[in-house]
Design an enzyme around this catalytic site. Structure first.
Site, short mmCIF file in Angstrom:
data_model
loop_
_atom_site.label_atom_id
_atom_site.label_comp_id
_atom_site.label_asym_id
_atom_site.label_seq_id
_atom_site.Cartn_x
_atom_site.Cartn_y
_atom_site.Cartn_z
N SER A 107 0.83 -1.19 0.00
CA SER A 107 0.00 0.00 0.00
C SER A 107 0.88 1.26 0.00
O SER A 107 1.80 1.38 0.81
CB SER A 107 -0.88 -0.03 1.25
OG SER A 107 -1.64 1.13 1.28
N GLY A 108 0.58 2.15 -0.92
CA GLY A 108 1.33 3.41 -1.01
C GLY A 108 2.57 3.31 -1.87
O GLY A 108 3.33 4.26 -1.98
N THR A 112 -1.61 2.46 -8.05
CA THR A 112 -2.70 3.16 -8.74
C THR A 112 -2.14 4.22 -9.68
O THR A 112 -2.61 4.36 -10.82
CB THR A 112 -3.66 3.77 -7.71
OG1 THR A 112 -4.03 2.76 -6.80
CG2 THR A 112 -4.87 4.36 -8.35
N ASN A 157 -1.22 5.48 3.16
CA ASN A 157 -1.44 6.15 1.87
C ASN A 157 -2.69 7.04 1.98
O ASN A 157 -3.73 6.57 2.42
CB ASN A 157 -1.64 5.07 0.78
CG ASN A 157 -1.79 5.67 -0.61
OD1 ASN A 157 -1.77 6.89 -0.77
ND2 ASN A 157 -1.94 4.81 -1.59
N SER A 160 -5.48 5.49 -0.55
CA SER A 160 -5.27 4.05 -0.65
C SER A 160 -6.48 3.37 -1.29
O SER A 160 -7.63 3.62 -0.93
CB SER A 160 -5.04 3.51 0.76
OG SER A 160 -4.81 2.13 0.68
N SER A 161 -6.18 2.51 -2.27
CA SER A 161 -7.29 1.79 -2.91
C SER A 161 -7.71 0.70 -1.94
O SER A 161 -6.90 -0.12 -1.54
CB SER A 161 -6.81 1.15 -4.22
OG SER A 161 -5.99 2.03 -4.93
N GLY A 387 -1.36 -4.85 -2.54
CA GLY A 387 -0.13 -5.64 -2.44
C GLY A 387 -0.11 -6.46 -1.16
O GLY A 387 -1.04 -6.40 -0.36
N GLU A 389 0.31 -7.54 2.37
CA GLU A 389 0.18 -6.72 3.57
C GLU A 389 0.63 -7.47 4.80
O GLU A 389 0.16 -8.57 5.06
CB GLU A 389 -1.26 -6.23 3.73
CG GLU A 389 -1.62 -5.15 2.73
CD GLU A 389 -3.02 -4.60 2.91
OE1 GLU A 389 -3.76 -5.10 3.77
OE2 GLU A 389 -3.38 -3.67 2.16
#
Ligand SMILES: Nc1ncnc2c1ncn2[C@@H]1O[C@H](COP(=O)(O)OP(=O)(O)OP(=O)(O)O)[C@@H](O)[C@H]1O
Ligand SMILES: [Mg+2]
Length: 1079
Positions: A107-108, A112, A157, A160-161, A387, A389
């Site tokens: 994440s981050g 995206t 993030n 974050s998605s 991703g 985690e």
């Protein structure tokens, strides 16, 4: 000329990790850091792109960059995400191979952003046109909509998605986009009701409250204040750098572009508002008679408003929050809900409402962007999925996510190897087995249908009896304990028995990317994803177009007693579909790495990156790539790059590229085991061989540069010289031209001048002639005009009055003249010539005439006077005239003589008998006879004598006797002298030598002196034969007496002498005559 470049040019570190030498984790990280520090955020591992998040905008995504990477080979330029996108797009378009772009990372890490960069690159390089542009725009604008509903601020993030996204973009045979299909995976719906510390709910809630107009909020029964809503975490309600209000406008605009209708947008917002309202519903316990607590809604206002928004009946919903109906074997049992259950039900409804709304949005977007044409499409899939985690506290979600990543890793290994193998076969190179870790075993641990963790979880969920997370963990402990990648405190695996670091309610899986500890709490619930049927039925009953669609299971007509599929089951299925979808495509990998945890630019946290590199299996990746041959290159670019290293290939190789490369390698004495010749490529086993070639090339390039420099300098000097020469010729020619031009100008000017003078002269001449001619003509005309005028005037004068003036004038003049003449006639003076009177003139203009007439009249009068004279009288007057001429103003005596008539003969001798004799002696006619005094020479006394004058003689005789005393012929007379005074003295002077002169001159005195001398002179002047007699008038003259000359001097007599003249002889020489002074 196209300049051939290579990834190897100006490389910072190594652009491709495959070339890393030596390959260790440290050198790997060192290389990444070096490149990151130089803003090189992209690095390759073969065809895989490693992307480091720069956390700042870099100037590497400009349209110029797009152009730079467009249609260039992957290894031609420095690593870039555009190179990967271009490669994928071109092989899709030109080789008809479906592509997928797999973007992974934690994440981050920038997944995206990377997916958006790929999409924007493809949009920029693919075809253009109104329809195509619309499709592109719709595809790109689906991102903001999905990000608003599916992204949230997390601690890692800000954007974050919270869902996985896979988007298939469909292209036609030309490579123009036709449309797309989006698949979403497992939205993190728990976030709707609860957010971890420092995180937010989904963006849309904040965007709606910040950006919607007051009117909209009123319609949605919302207030702008975030703190009014239980579901919104407050500790990070506003995020720096995120403008929720502006983003809301962007989202609305994007929804419009994608094709949402106004009422659809309104419905969506109503559901979002309803979720917020739902969060505010609170419950209180109410005791029942059976001793149980039943939940009741505390404040029904929010419920009411929510029901109004959704169009549901309040009572139905109210009941659903208090009771639960369980149907079993055709029996319906209704049980009450306690407060905790009511809250559970509320949150379950909120989560379901939101996640279903999200899925509906994806479906709705798909409806808009799906390709219209039914023809075969080429597809490019872009996977932006969460991703791997590893949190401190990992739950069901992380388990699911990490499972997905395991699957992706597996497919990565499979596809990479397969690709590698395919290339070897294609190139005819012998395949050597590659040692690598295959994570299929972990995937099996999770997804195995019999004893996989997911299967056991499902089993547990479906099992009758008491089911808890702990029972699930027990199950795992019994079934998976032997698995080498599974660990738990109670595992039989003796290796872990003593592992007290492992908590009781947790299990650990050794993923390919690292060990992850999962807390089992909530696994069962989350997997069940239970929504009480009463609630779904209440929702179905809602009078709201969207809600009805979202809860189809609430339809009482389709009551399904079967349990809905569990979340794990659903996810496994969708991952399975995704995997088979990806397997059918050519993969392209983007591995995103987060350089630090602080979202800070320029910070490279080695351990963090190392961790990510490990779990992403990047080292594995490099090893796989290098297992056979580290580097490969097509013969043409290889020969092109290294041809300068061998004389035979430099500067041009005539034969085929492969033979050229063979010659080159032989010449360079590269050991045979270091490379292999493929069909179209050379394969180099070790990077050091490549670097050996590169080093040689670098040295050679320096020599070549000197050579080029030398030739260039020579060429430059020569061309400079030639240029100077050429310039000199040009300058000279220009100068000559200029000089000639000047000369020509001068001549031309001179010619023109001469010409102009000549012309001028001619023209003037002509002009003069013409003027003269014209003047003549004018003169002729004028004369003619005057002449005609005169004629006409003359002819017509009489008819004109103007003429009268002149006539009158003439007449008047005539009259005046007439009067004048008549007056003059009457006033004429006497006829006496001495009459001086004359009438006065009447008019001044007659001055001249008057004077002239006076003169004429006088002349006429004189003429008349003269005409009456006789001859004698005439003679007398002539004598008088002569006397006047002789004596006027000369002798004082003259005026007194004027009145005396000249008688001539005063004595009448002929009649006097006394002078008979004398008369007869003078035979001629006596012109004058008078008595004179003859002055005695001696004493000056006078004696009377007769004085006779004839035409020829002067005769002197004695007065008494008449005796002739002297007869002097006139011819003997020389002159006559007399004084100027009133005396009558005169001397007759004789010519010397004449007969008469013997006695000397005669000094006489007479009263008729004037007459005597006049007559003497007259006779002299009339006689032709004689000289004129001289008359000498002076007061002193000499007289010849015999021999002596005596001076006769006249003086003024004194008064005592009286009035008479006295003459006295003074001496021999002087005779003085005293004359009395005349008064
Ligand atoms: N190439 C880039 N250039 C500049 N900034 C970037 C780039 N990639 C990512 N970022 C920054 O990092 C942030 C996080 O990126 P992004 O949202 O793409 O991460 P992610 O991998 O999708 O994370 P998540 O898994 O949480 O969705 C972005 O909001 C952006 O600020
Ligand atoms: Mg993301």
């Amino acid at each position: 000329m196209e300049v051939k470049t290579s990834l190897l040019d100006n490389m910072i570190g190594v652009g491709d990790m495959v070339l890393l030498e030596p390959l260790t984790e440290d050198s790997f990280l060192e290389n990444l850091k070096k490149r990151f520090d130089h803003n090189e955020i992209y690095t390759y591992i073969g065809s895989v792109v490693i992307s480091l998040n720069p956390y700042r905008s870099l100037p590497i995504y400009t349209p110029d960059k797009v152009e730079e990477y467009r249609n260039r080979n992957f290894y031609e330029l420095s690593p870039h995400i555009y190179a990967l996108a271009d490669e994928a797009y071109r092989s899709l378009r030109d080789q008809d191979k479906d592509q997928c772009i797999l973007i992974t990372g934690e994440s981050g890490a920038g997944k995206t952003e990377a997916s958006k960069l790929v999409m924007s690159y493809v949009a920029a390089v693919c075809g253009k046109g109104q329809e195509v542009n619309k499709v592109k725009e719709q595809l790109l604008q689906s991102n903001p909509v999905l990000e608003a509903f599916g992204n949230a601020k997390t601690v890692r993030n800000d954007n974050s998605s919270r869902f996985g996204k896979y988007m298939d973009i469909e292209f036609d045979f030309k490579g123009d986009p036709l449309g797309g299909v989006i698949s979403n995976y497992l939205l993190e719906k728990s976030r709707v009701v609860k957010q971890p510390r420092g995180e937010r709910n989904f963006h849309i809630f904040y965007q709606l409250l910040s950006g919607a107009s007051d009117d909209t909020l009123k319609k949605l029964k919302l207030e702008r204040d975030f703190s009014k809503y239980n579901y919104l975490s407050l500790d990070s309600a506003t995020v720096s750098g995120l403008d929720d209000a502006a983003n809301f406008r962007t989202v609305r605009n994007a929804m419009q572009i994608v094709g949402f209708m106004e009422d659809e947008m309104q419905s969506v917002l109503e559901l979002v508002a309803a979720v917020l309202k739902l969060g505010n519903i609170e419950f209180k316990p109410e005791s029942r008679c059976n001793g149980m607590d039943e939940s009741r809604i505390k404040d029904k206002n929010d419920l009411k408003e929510m029901c109004e928004l959704l169009g549901t009946e309040q009572s139905v919903l109210e009941r659903a929050f208090s009771y639960r109906t369980v149907e079993a074997k055709m029996e319906k049992v209704s049980t009450t809900l306690n407060v905790a259950q009511a809250y559970y039900a509320r949150d379950a409804l909120a989560k379901n409402l939101y996640s279903r709304l999200f899925s509906w949005l994806v479906t709705r977007i798909n409806e808009s962007i799906k390709a219209q044409a039914k023809t075969r499409h080429k597809v490019m899939g872009v996977l932006d999925i969460y991703g791997f985690e590893i949190f401190e506290d990992n739950s069901f979600e992380q388990f699911i996510i990490n499972y997905c990543n395991e699957k992706l890793q597996q497919i990565f290994i499979e596809l990479t190897l397969r690709e590698e193998q395919e290339e070897y076969i294609r190139e005819g190179i012998e395949w050597t087995n590659i040692e690598y870790f295959n994570n299929a075993v972990i995937c099996d641990l999770i997804e195995n249908n019999q004893n996989g963790i997911l299967a056991m979880l499902d089993e547990e969920c479906l099992r009758p009896g008491t089911v808890t997370d702990e029972t699930f963990l027990d199950k795992l402990n019994t079934i998976c304990a032997d698995h080498q990648h599974f660990e738990s405190r109670l595992s039989k695996n003796s290796k872990f028995l003593n592992d007290h670091s492992l908590p009781h309610n947790c299990f650990r899986i050794q993923h390919y990317a690292g060990k992850v500890l999962y807390r089992v709490e909530g696994f069962v619930d989350k997997n069940n994803d239970l929504l009480y049927r009463d609630l779904s039925q209440a929702m179905y009953k809602a009078n709201h177009s969207l809600i009805k669609q979202l809860f189809p299971e609430g339809n009482p007509a389709k009551v399904n007693l079967k349990r809905p599929p569990t979340a794990g089951f659903q996810f496994k299925a969708s991952v399975g579909t995704l995997m088979s979808n990806l397997q059918s495509k050519n993969p392209n990998y983007i591995r995103c790495i987060k350089p630090n945890d602080k979202k800070a630019s320029h910070v490279f946290n080695g351990s963090l990156v190392c961790h990510q590199a490990r779990y992403l299996g990047l080292m594995e990746n490099v090893r796989v790539r290098r297992a056979g041959y580290a580097f490969r290159q097509a013969y043409e670019p290889c020969l092109e790059r290294y041809k300068m290293l061998c004389k035979n290939t430099w500067p041009h190789w005539k034969g085929r590229a492969r033979q050229g490369v063979e010659v080159l390698m032989t010449d360079l004495q590269v050991p045979a085991e270091e490379f292999s010749y493929g069909r179209s490529k050379i394969f180099i086993r070790n990077p050091r061989t490549l670097f050996f070639l590169e080093e040689k090339r670098k040295q050679c390039l320096e020599d070549l540069a000197t050579l080029i420099q030398k030739i260039y300098k020579g060429w430059k000097c020569r061309s400079h010289f030639l240029l100077l020469k050429k310039s000199q010729v040009v300058v000279a020619s220009w100068f000559r031209r200029y000089a000639q031009q000047k000369k020509y100008q001068k001549i031309k000017h001179a010619t023109t001048m001469v010409q102009s003078y000549t012309r001028g002269w001619q023209a003037r001449k002509l002009l003069r002639e013409l003027k003269y001619q014209k003047k003549c003509e004018e003169a002729v005309t004028t004369i003619a005009a005057f002449w005609h005028g005169t004629q006409v005037r003359r002819e017509y004068r009489k008819f004109f009055r103007a003429n009268a003036g002149k006539k009158i004038y003439n007449f008047t003049i005539q009259r005046i003249m007439q009067k004048y003449f008549l007056g003059l006639k009457s006033k004429l003076p006497s006829m006496s010539p001495i009459d001086k009177t004359w009438p006065a003139r009447p008019y001044s203009f007659l001055d001249g005439v008057h004077a002239e007439l006076r003169r004429i009249f006088h002349l006429w009068r004189c003429k008349k006077y003269r005409s009456q004279f006789t001859e004698e009288k005439k003679a007398v007057y002539e004598e008088k005239l002569e006397a006047s001429e002789l004596f006027k103003d000369k002798k004082a005596l003259y005026p007194s003589s004027v009145r005396q008539p000249f008688k001539g003969d005063y004595l009448e001798i002929s009649k006097n008998p006394k002078y008979q004799k004398l008369s007869s002696a003078v035979d001629e006619k006596i012109l004058l006879a008078d008595v004179v005094n003859k002055i005695n020479r001696a004493n000056g006394k006078g004696s009377s004598r007769l004085f006779l004058l004839t035409k020829k003689n002067v005769v002197l005789a004695d007065q008494k006797t008449g005796q002739l005393k002297a007869n002097v012929p006139l011819t003997d007379l020389a002159s006559v002298s007399t004084s100027t005074q009133t005396d009558g003295f005169f001397a007759l002077k004789l010519k010397e030598g004449s007969a008469s002169a013997v006695k000397g001159d005669f000094l006489l005195s007479s009263d008729h002196l004037i007459e005597i001398i006049t007559k003497l002179h007259r006779i002299g002047s009339m006689a032709a034969d004689r000289e004129k007699l001289n008359i000498d008038i002076s007061d002193e003259f000499l007289v010849q007496f015999k021999q002596d000359k005596v001076c006769v001097k006249f003086i003024q007599g004194s008064p005592k002498n009286g009035n008479s003249v006295s003459c006295k002889r003074k001496n021999n020489r002087l005779l003085e005559v005293s004359v009395p002074a005349s008064s």
